[in-house]
Write an enzyme that holds these catalytic residues in place. Structure first.
Site, PDB file in Angstrom:
ATOM      1  N   GLU A 127       0.834  -1.209   0.000  1.00 19.28           N
ATOM      2  CA  GLU A 127       0.000   0.000   0.000  1.00 19.28           C
ATOM      3  C   GLU A 127       0.864   1.253   0.000  1.00 19.28           C
ATOM      4  O   GLU A 127       2.063   1.182   0.207  1.00 19.28           O
ATOM      5  CB  GLU A 127      -0.839   0.051   1.287  1.00 19.28           C
ATOM      6  CG  GLU A 127      -1.807  -1.062   1.436  1.00 19.28           C
ATOM      7  CD  GLU A 127      -2.374  -1.128   2.846  1.00 19.28           C
ATOM      8  OE1 GLU A 127      -2.217  -0.168   3.620  1.00 19.28           O
ATOM      9  OE2 GLU A 127      -2.955  -2.173   3.156  1.00 19.28           O
ATOM     10  N   LYS A 129       2.056   4.709   1.816  1.00 14.00           N
ATOM     11  CA  LYS A 129       2.142   5.235   3.179  1.00 14.00           C
ATOM     12  C   LYS A 129       1.712   6.695   3.127  1.00 14.00           C
ATOM     13  O   LYS A 129       2.461   7.571   2.716  1.00 14.00           O
ATOM     14  CB  LYS A 129       3.558   5.112   3.737  1.00 14.00           C
ATOM     15  CG  LYS A 129       3.631   5.523   5.199  1.00 14.00           C
ATOM     16  CD  LYS A 129       4.942   5.124   5.814  1.00 14.00           C
ATOM     17  CE  LYS A 129       4.965   5.328   7.324  1.00 14.00           C
ATOM     18  NZ  LYS A 129       4.377   6.548   7.821  1.00 14.00           N
ATOM     19  N   ASP A 131       0.807  10.375   4.077  1.00 14.83           N
ATOM     20  CA  ASP A 131       1.458  11.298   5.000  1.00 14.83           C
ATOM     21  C   ASP A 131       0.409  12.216   5.618  1.00 14.83           C
ATOM     22  O   ASP A 131       0.247  13.363   5.227  1.00 14.83           O
ATOM     23  CB  ASP A 131       2.520  12.106   4.246  1.00 14.83           C
ATOM     24  CG  ASP A 131       3.494  12.747   5.204  1.00 14.83           C
ATOM     25  OD1 ASP A 131       3.461  12.404   6.403  1.00 14.83           O
ATOM     26  OD2 ASP A 131       4.291  13.586   4.761  1.00 14.83           O
ATOM     27  N   TYR A 235      -8.505   7.809   3.818  1.00 17.70           N
ATOM     28  CA  TYR A 235      -8.262   6.533   3.143  1.00 17.70           C
ATOM     29  C   TYR A 235      -8.138   5.436   4.193  1.00 17.70           C
ATOM     30  O   TYR A 235      -7.372   5.573   5.148  1.00 17.70           O
ATOM     31  CB  TYR A 235      -7.001   6.592   2.270  1.00 17.70           C
ATOM     32  CG  TYR A 235      -7.237   7.471   1.067  1.00 17.70           C
ATOM     33  CD1 TYR A 235      -7.854   6.967  -0.078  1.00 17.70           C
ATOM     34  CD2 TYR A 235      -6.914   8.825   1.105  1.00 17.70           C
ATOM     35  CE1 TYR A 235      -8.122   7.784  -1.166  1.00 17.70           C
ATOM     36  CE2 TYR A 235      -7.173   9.654   0.018  1.00 17.70           C
ATOM     37  CZ  TYR A 235      -7.786   9.122  -1.106  1.00 17.70           C
ATOM     38  OH  TYR A 235      -8.056   9.938  -2.165  1.00 17.70           O
ATOM     39  N   LYS A 325      10.476   3.658   3.207  1.00 17.00           N
ATOM     40  CA  LYS A 325      10.410   5.066   2.810  1.00 17.00           C
ATOM     41  C   LYS A 325      11.244   5.355   1.559  1.00 17.00           C
ATOM     42  O   LYS A 325      11.915   4.484   1.024  1.00 17.00           O
ATOM     43  CB  LYS A 325      10.904   5.916   3.971  1.00 17.00           C
ATOM     44  CG  LYS A 325       9.987   5.836   5.173  1.00 17.00           C
ATOM     45  CD  LYS A 325       9.920   7.178   5.807  1.00 17.00           C
ATOM     46  CE  LYS A 325       9.162   7.128   7.104  1.00 17.00           C
ATOM     47  NZ  LYS A 325       9.057   8.431   7.704  1.00 17.00           N
ATOM     48  N   CYS A 419      22.522  47.201   9.928  1.00 14.28           N
ATOM     49  CA  CYS A 419      21.240  46.616   9.543  1.00 14.28           C
ATOM     50  C   CYS A 419      20.855  47.113   8.154  1.00 14.28           C
ATOM     51  O   CYS A 419      20.803  48.332   7.926  1.00 14.28           O
ATOM     52  CB  CYS A 419      20.164  47.002  10.553  1.00 14.28           C
ATOM     53  SG  CYS A 419      18.504  46.504  10.030  1.00 14.28           S
ATOM     54  N   CYS A 422      17.419  49.432   8.595  1.00 14.43           N
ATOM     55  CA  CYS A 422      17.364  50.740   9.263  1.00 14.43           C
ATOM     56  C   CYS A 422      18.733  51.408   9.399  1.00 14.43           C
ATOM     57  O   CYS A 422      18.819  52.551   9.832  1.00 14.43           O
ATOM     58  CB  CYS A 422      16.710  50.600  10.641  1.00 14.43           C
ATOM     59  SG  CYS A 422      17.739  49.740  11.839  1.00 14.43           S
ATOM     60  N   CYS A 437      20.503  43.514  14.907  1.00 10.04           N
ATOM     61  CA  CYS A 437      20.307  44.940  14.673  1.00 10.04           C
ATOM     62  C   CYS A 437      19.960  45.585  16.005  1.00 10.04           C
ATOM     63  O   CYS A 437      19.144  45.071  16.765  1.00 10.04           O
ATOM     64  CB  CYS A 437      19.162  45.124  13.670  1.00 10.04           C
ATOM     65  SG  CYS A 437      18.416  46.765  13.712  1.00 10.04           S
ATOM     66  N   CYS A 443      13.664  50.140  13.911  1.00  9.26           N
ATOM     67  CA  CYS A 443      13.922  49.367  12.689  1.00  9.26           C
ATOM     68  C   CYS A 443      12.588  48.861  12.134  1.00  9.26           C
ATOM     69  O   CYS A 443      11.845  48.153  12.811  1.00  9.26           O
ATOM     70  CB  CYS A 443      14.843  48.193  13.019  1.00  9.26           C
ATOM     71  SG  CYS A 443      15.079  47.077  11.622  1.00  9.26           S
TER      72      CYS A 443
HETATM   73  S1  IVH Z   1      -0.860   0.327   9.069  1.00  5.20           S
HETATM   74  C1  IVH Z   1      -0.351  -1.763  13.186  1.00  5.20           C
HETATM   75  N1  IVH Z   1      -0.953   1.355   6.656  1.00  5.20           N
HETATM   76  O1  IVH Z   1       1.995   5.277   9.322  1.00  5.20           O
HETATM   77  C2  IVH Z   1      -0.140  -1.083  11.874  1.00  5.20           C
HETATM   78  N2  IVH Z   1      -0.216   2.747   8.442  1.00  5.20           N
HETATM   79  O2  IVH Z   1       4.013   4.222  11.701  1.00  5.20           O
HETATM   80  C3  IVH Z   1      -0.990   0.099  11.719  1.00  5.20           C
HETATM   81  N3  IVH Z   1       0.286   5.063   7.754  1.00  5.20           N
HETATM   82  O3  IVH Z   1       0.588   5.813  12.421  1.00  5.20           O
HETATM   83  C4  IVH Z   1      -0.606   1.024  10.646  1.00  5.20           C
HETATM   84  N4  IVH Z   1      -0.199   4.810   5.625  1.00  5.20           N
HETATM   85  O4  IVH Z   1      -0.582   6.857  10.486  1.00  5.20           O
HETATM   86  C5  IVH Z   1      -0.658   1.582   7.959  1.00  5.20           C
HETATM   87  N5  IVH Z   1      -1.135   2.147   4.469  1.00  5.20           N
HETATM   88  C6  IVH Z   1      -0.840   2.359   5.757  1.00  5.20           C
HETATM   89  C7  IVH Z   1      -0.400   3.612   6.238  1.00  5.20           C
HETATM   90  C8  IVH Z   1      -0.092   3.777   7.590  1.00  5.20           C
HETATM   91  C9  IVH Z   1       0.202   5.655   6.557  1.00  5.20           C
HETATM   92  C10 IVH Z   1       0.748   5.742   8.969  1.00  5.20           C
HETATM   93  C11 IVH Z   1      -0.126   5.569  10.162  1.00  5.20           C
HETATM   94  C12 IVH Z   1       0.732   5.059  11.268  1.00  5.20           C
HETATM   95  C13 IVH Z   1       2.105   5.197  10.712  1.00  5.20           C
HETATM   96  C14 IVH Z   1       2.892   3.960  11.021  1.00  5.20           C
END
Ligand code: IVH
Length: 517
Positions: A127, A129, A131, A235, A325, A419, A422, A437, A443
């Site tokens: 999936e 991740k 933000d 999501y 990441k 500065c 001024c 300054c 200023c």
């Molecule tokens: S699963 C027990 N899936 O990343 C596992 N987390 O450090 C529960 N996050 O606090 C998390 N996308 O806010 C999961 N597809 C995803 C995610 C996701 C973002 C965030 C979530 C969590 C942090 C994990």
């Protein structure tokens, strides 16, 4: 007799209100989730207005899944804490950005499951991740009853009213288990982030640094009607407490949630073994900038719930999941100039004016060089080519100078003794890093910054005074001291460029209101 008649009528009204809520929710889903409107705007509005009228007249019959909640319930005065039924844990982050990250995770999983090289590859769900902010959304008998932020994992903040304003989230789900907690991420789409920041700028409010911060601000807003105007998204990616098992695999759970009307991101695949995990990582990195929202990596999860159970947890993290990441995004650009910014306390900050570049989702054109020491250590000259990075996708920073690309006419930058705003002496105390300054409020730069600080939300909370306006107030000589703000008149405001009567009135009202703070 008449009491009986009343109750029959009540029942009818109550039924009509439920019917309207259901009907409107259905159209919302079609419009916001399926992108396939089922009625005209006029018809929708008339249904909505009918419901609003009935709810005003019969507040006792208002349903918990009423779509009128989407525009925001009454404001609260403080946040309420809620203990999670099942903790919201975090996941292990693979620090190795390369392919090795995926192989390390798969290796750990196989060892833990005592698989031999002859055993088939493990099935994973891959999936994005997201933000944003993790939230737990509780449904009882199919009705959204509570939403909480992650908080420290064990206790979060009640954000129910705000989460109800998320238009893509169902307020009521048909044929749903008695108890079902959906977990996922609340985020802001990039386009919405841009729109909100433009709005903040126009209103002289502080800009949000990135979509994540903006989403956090909107989600934890005490006034849900503000959140409602911010178009947050959600999501789904997991579950909390449930009264019934609905799937045997994580991917089936997400399919199930999608079929029940929950937003689930389309970028999601099954992978068998580490090579396929890595392929997903690479593929997503290529489309990262084209996604409508920010991500900070991908997540791999062992798909089978039975295997997840046997893997269990270690130090508050599941062994069956891991985040992989991406390295911080770095690009090259040219330092076109170095200028000095004077802060509220008089601090002189050298700032590199960069040839604008696109990195990590936004265009950057400035990067702070902090102070003389930093400037010297970095050894940057005007004309230099530098590598810039948005670390953690927040503040842009210069990582290094590419000396090989230095042109012959590159110029040194020398910190000024006076500065630049001024002309007062700029002085560096023994043992201090910063040059300051000595002009004080004489200023103009310090005066402008002091005004901005004074009117900010954390201080007096005067709305509508942004940098441009503060500069004008100082340039005109109307504000020499903070207290002068309270002597400003409507005539003065109206005489300013692009300032209408209405804005002037709003400003004066806001200044007046701050006297009570
Ligand atoms: S699963 C027990 N899936 O990343 C596992 N987390 O450090 C529960 N996050 O606090 C998390 N996308 O806010 C999961 N597809 C995803 C995610 C996701 C973002 C965030 C979530 C969590 C942090 C994990």
């Amino acid at each position: 007799m008449s009491a009986k008649k009343d109750s029959a009528k009540d029942l009818e009204i109550q039924k009509r209100m439920e019917q309207l809520a259901d009907e409107i929710n259905k159209h919302n889903q079609a419009y916001y989730v399926d992108n396939n409107p089922t009625i005209s705007d006029e018809l929708y509005d008339s249904l909505f207005q009918e419901l609003v009228r009935l709810e005003q007249q019969y507040p006792q019959f208002k349903t918990l899944f009423s779509p009128t909640e989407r525009v925001g319930a009454a404001a609260r005065t403080e946040a309420v804490k809620v203990k999670h039924k099942i903790p919201l844990l975090s996941i292990h982050t693979e620090t190795d950005y390369t392919a090795q990250g995926a192989y390390d995770f798969d290796g750990r999983v196989r060892r833990e499951l005592e698989l031999t090289p002859q055993d088939p590859p493990v099935e994973y769900d891959c999936e994005l991740k997201f933000d944003g902010l993790a939230v737990n959304i509780r449904y009882e008998k199919g009705i959204l009853v509570q939403a909480t932020t992650r908080g420290d994992g064990y206790e979060g903040e009640d954000v129910t009213a705000n989460v109800r304003t998320i238009k893509t989230l169902p307020l009521k789900v048909e044929n749903f288990p008695d108890i079902f907690e959906v977990r996922g991420e609340v985020i802001l789409h990039k386009s919405e982030f841009k729109r909100i920041n433009e709005e903040q700028k126009a209103e002289g409010q502080k800009l949000f640094a990135n979509p994540r911060n903006a989403a956090a601000g909107c989600l934890r807003q005490l006034d849900p009607s503000v959140t409602a105007r911010r178009n947050l998204s959600f999501y789904a990616y997991g579950y909390g407490e449930v009264s019934e098992t609905v799937a045997n695999k994580h991917s089936e759970l997400l399919d199930y949630l999608k079929s029940k009307g929950f937003p689930v991101a389309d970028t999601r695949v099954l992978a068998y073994g580490p090579e396929e995990l890595q392929n997903f990582h690479v593929r997503v990195e290529k489309i990262r900038d084209d996604l409508p929202f920010d991500i900070d990596g991908v997540v791999y999860k062992v798909n089978s719930f039975a295997l997840q159970r046997s893997l269990g947890f270690v130090s508050r993290e599941p062994r069956w999941a891991c985040a992989h990441k991406y390295p911080p995004q770095e690009v090259q650009t040219v330092v076109q100039d170095i200028t000095i910014q004077v802060g509220r306390t008089g601090k002189l900050t050298p700032v590199a004016r960069l040839k604008p570049v696109f990195v990590g989702g936004t265009t950057i054109s400035n990067a702070s060089l902090h102070n003389e020491e930093f400037l010297q250590n970095m050894g940057v000259k005007i004309g230099d080519t530098v590598v810039v990075r948005r670390a953690g996708d927040v503040i842009p920073e210069i990582v290094r100078v590419i000396k090989e690309l230095r042109p012959d006419n590159a110029r040194d930058f020398v910190m000024p003794e006076f500065c630049p705003v001024c002309g007062s002496h700029a002085y560096k105390e023994e043992g201090e890093k910063d040059r300051k300054c000595t002009g004080g409020l004489f200023c103009q730069a310090q005066c402008v910054q002091s005004i901005l600080h004074f009117v900010s939300r954390k201080a007096m909370g005067i709305d509508g005074i942004g940098e441009k306006l503060a500069e004008q107030l100082v340039e005109k000589g109307w504000v020499k001291n903070i207290s002068d703000i309270y002597r400003l008149t409507k005539e003065q405001f109206v005489s300013l460029e692009r300032m209408g009567e209405k804005s002037a009135d709003n400003l004066l009202a806001s200044i007046e209101k701050s006297k009570r703070t």
